[in-house]
Design a protein around this motif. Sequence first.
Motif, PDB file in Angstrom:
ATOM      1  N   ASN A   1       0.815  -1.036   0.028  1.00 33.83           N
ATOM      2  CA  ASN A   1      -0.098  -0.047  -0.134  1.00 33.83           C
ATOM      3  C   ASN A   1       0.837   1.263  -0.042  1.00 33.83           C
ATOM      4  OD1 ASN A   1      -2.956  -0.447   0.274  1.00 33.83           O
ATOM      5  ND2 ASN A   1      -2.147  -1.983   1.610  1.00 33.83           N
ATOM      6  N   GLU A   2       1.992   1.070   0.849  1.00 31.14           N
ATOM      7  CA  GLU A   2       2.917   2.315   0.859  1.00 31.14           C
ATOM      8  C   GLU A   2       3.999   1.965  -0.335  1.00 31.14           C
ATOM      9  OE1 GLU A   2       3.280   4.814   4.002  1.00 31.14           O
ATOM     10  OE2 GLU A   2       1.089   4.360   3.418  1.00 31.14           O
ATOM     11  N   ARG A   3       3.694   2.523  -1.410  1.00 28.33           N
ATOM     12  CA  ARG A   3       4.254   2.246  -2.600  1.00 28.33           C
ATOM     13  C   ARG A   3       5.576   3.113  -2.945  1.00 28.33           C
ATOM     14  NH1 ARG A   3       1.925  -1.654  -5.125  1.00 28.33           N
ATOM     15  NH2 ARG A   3       3.044  -1.421  -7.385  1.00 28.33           N
ATOM     16  N   TYR A   4       6.560   2.658  -3.451  1.00 24.67           N
ATOM     17  CA  TYR A   4       7.533   3.318  -3.805  1.00 24.67           C
ATOM     18  C   TYR A   4       8.262   2.599  -5.144  1.00 24.67           C
ATOM     19  CZ  TYR A   4      11.941   6.052  -3.877  1.00 24.67           C
ATOM     20  OH  TYR A   4      13.064   7.009  -4.512  1.00 24.67           O
ATOM     21  N   THR A   5       7.490   3.143  -6.155  1.00 29.12           N
ATOM     22  CA  THR A   5       7.713   2.252  -7.465  1.00 29.12           C
ATOM     23  C   THR A   5       9.189   2.419  -7.773  1.00 29.12           C
ATOM     24  OG1 THR A   5       5.334   2.848  -7.777  1.00 29.12           O
ATOM     25  CG2 THR A   5       6.408   1.714  -9.679  1.00 29.12           C
ATOM     26  N   LYS A   6       9.822   3.667  -7.809  1.00 39.67           N
ATOM     27  CA  LYS A   6      11.046   3.548  -8.322  1.00 39.67           C
ATOM     28  C   LYS A   6      12.116   2.568  -7.866  1.00 39.67           C
ATOM     29  CE  LYS A   6      11.311   8.491  -9.194  1.00 39.67           C
ATOM     30  NZ  LYS A   6      10.325   9.125  -8.720  1.00 39.67           N
ATOM     31  N   GLY A   7      11.754   2.208  -6.399  1.00 40.27           N
ATOM     32  CA  GLY A   7      12.834   1.295  -5.795  1.00 40.27           C
ATOM     33  C   GLY A   7      12.293  -0.312  -6.478  1.00 40.27           C
ATOM     34  N   MET A   8      11.158  -0.220  -6.678  1.00 43.13           N
ATOM     35  CA  MET A   8      10.328  -1.709  -7.066  1.00 43.13           C
ATOM     36  C   MET A   8      11.035  -2.000  -8.683  1.00 43.13           C
ATOM     37  SD  MET A   8       6.476  -1.401  -6.290  1.00 43.13           S
ATOM     38  CE  MET A   8       6.100  -1.286  -4.730  1.00 43.13           C
ATOM     39  N   TYR A   9      11.151  -0.991  -9.497  1.00 44.68           N
ATOM     40  CA  TYR A   9      11.842  -1.542 -10.896  1.00 44.68           C
ATOM     41  C   TYR A   9      13.218  -2.094 -10.844  1.00 44.68           C
ATOM     42  CZ  TYR A   9       8.374   2.322 -12.446  1.00 44.68           C
ATOM     43  OH  TYR A   9       7.442   2.955 -12.641  1.00 44.68           O
ATOM     44  N   GLY A  10      13.950  -1.454  -9.776  1.00 47.65           N
ATOM     45  CA  GLY A  10      15.231  -2.149  -9.602  1.00 47.65           C
ATOM     46  C   GLY A  10      15.116  -3.328  -8.931  1.00 47.65           C
ATOM     47  N   TRP A  11      14.317  -3.494  -8.049  1.00 49.93           N
ATOM     48  CA  TRP A  11      13.989  -4.820  -7.385  1.00 49.93           C
ATOM     49  C   TRP A  11      13.858  -6.030  -8.203  1.00 49.93           C
ATOM     50  CZ3 TRP A  11      10.642  -8.394  -5.585  1.00 49.93           C
ATOM     51  CH2 TRP A  11      11.143  -9.070  -4.549  1.00 49.93           C
ATOM     52  N   ILE A  12      12.901  -5.945  -9.077  1.00 51.71           N
ATOM     53  CA  ILE A  12      12.335  -6.756  -9.843  1.00 51.71           C
ATOM     54  C   ILE A  12      13.352  -7.541 -10.909  1.00 51.71           C
ATOM     55  CG2 ILE A  12       9.903  -6.330  -9.564  1.00 51.71           C
ATOM     56  CD1 ILE A  12      10.168  -5.120 -12.607  1.00 51.71           C
ATOM     57  N   GLY A  13      14.439  -6.646 -11.153  1.00 52.26           N
ATOM     58  CA  GLY A  13      15.588  -6.941 -12.064  1.00 52.26           C
ATOM     59  C   GLY A  13      14.967  -7.085 -13.588  1.00 52.26           C
ATOM     60  N   PHE A  14      15.242  -7.905 -14.240  1.00 53.87           N
ATOM     61  CA  PHE A  14      14.995  -8.035 -15.850  1.00 53.87           C
ATOM     62  C   PHE A  14      16.158  -7.301 -16.377  1.00 53.87           C
ATOM     63  CE2 PHE A  14      10.886  -9.021 -14.066  1.00 53.87           C
ATOM     64  CZ  PHE A  14      10.647 -10.364 -14.248  1.00 53.87           C
ATOM     65  N   ARG A  15      16.180  -7.258 -17.722  1.00 51.83           N
ATOM     66  CA  ARG A  15      17.298  -6.566 -18.289  1.00 51.83           C
ATOM     67  C   ARG A  15      16.857  -5.296 -18.634  1.00 51.83           C
ATOM     68  NH1 ARG A  15      18.930  -9.325 -23.815  1.00 51.83           N
ATOM     69  NH2 ARG A  15      20.543  -8.160 -23.593  1.00 51.83           N
ATOM     70  N   LYS A  16      17.805  -4.421 -18.164  1.00 48.98           N
ATOM     71  CA  LYS A  16      17.618  -2.938 -18.248  1.00 48.98           C
ATOM     72  C   LYS A  16      18.185  -2.276 -19.066  1.00 48.98           C
ATOM     73  CE  LYS A  16      15.902  -2.855 -13.522  1.00 48.98           C
ATOM     74  NZ  LYS A  16      14.582  -3.234 -13.922  1.00 48.98           N
TER      75      LYS A  16
END
Length: 330
Positions: free
Chosen positions: A175-190
């Motif tokens: 609920n308390e989201r910080y999407t910028k952190g999530m992009y890094g966390w999920i990984g995948f090819r960037k």
Amino acid sequence: MKHLTILIPAYNEEDVLPALLERLERVIAFIPKYTFDYLFVNDGSTDRTLEVLKELSHQYDKIRYIDLSRNFGKETAMLAGFDYAKGDAVVVLDADLQQPPEFIHEMIHWWEKGYDDVYAVRATREGESRLKEWTSKTYYKLIQKMTADKVYPLAGDFRLLDRKCIEALKQLRENERYTKGMYGWIGFRKKEMTYHADSRAAGETKWKWSSLFKLAVDGLTSYSTVPLKIWSYIGIVISFMSFVFLAYEIGKTLLYGTDVAGYPTLLAAILFLGGIQLISLGVMGEYLGRVFIETKGRPPYFIREQSEEPVMSEKPIELDRKKDTLDDVD
Ligand code: UDP
Ligand code: MG
């Protein structure tokens, strides 16, 4: 033919929508290999954003929208968008044209090369105060020092995400989201690209200093547990220092006797320690607050209405989180 969803969270953006759509149409005209839809998430706007969207959808058939039941904030609005986006890839775009949609072209280029998360890093930001720029730079430096995860400073939400990333992000339902952190966390090819941010085309920024501060604290506390742990080290150092100081005072008293002096030092020590204790309590409070909010397990948002015809023929994805957990119990 592959389909792309342009996801646009919008909060009180009535002024900028016509310009945005015109610009998007122009950009997309040059990308014939894909089909597109524009998914607007109306984040409880108090102006005519929804009405304007409905009017515009007569003119532009690619428009779809979901209307949240109140203002949940951009982070949650984006989650709603991820849930309902149909595309093989999703491009997240601000409504205010600060992020040039022309870059979608280049993003698709890298996506075709096999990257899953093509994100745009802003080089400059027009019409923004030095102070705001400096604060955000320092903040990201600080955050990177405090976490082992890679942080991508200046990389905003302007990015193309492959379906794989979207499916991953949909599972992170804090609920308390910080999407910028999530992009890094999920990984995948960037893949990183640079762009120059423009100033807002119309309207005003929705960020107040207070909400930026909240986002900053959310970022820190969801990224890292360093603020929680650092107090034991500070405590050790301070205890050691006061022990040395005490030994020195005792020695001095034994050698030279004592008078009533020392009152200011005493007071200073008490106040200093009091302050440290309050800060560390506050830090624990921050984390406890997050734990409290997350344990309630509330759905992150509610939807009041959505556009009648989804661009693709399937039904929108139903949020069935409750059911999943019940099944697990059986
Ligand atoms: N936004 C939103 N909900 C909010 C605040 C902002 O959906 O509570 C949207 C807003 O409509 C815009 C994007 O998030 O499309 C970025 O907001 P803004 O331009 O105000 O932020 P800034 O660019 O100043 O960081
Ligand atoms: Mg903006």
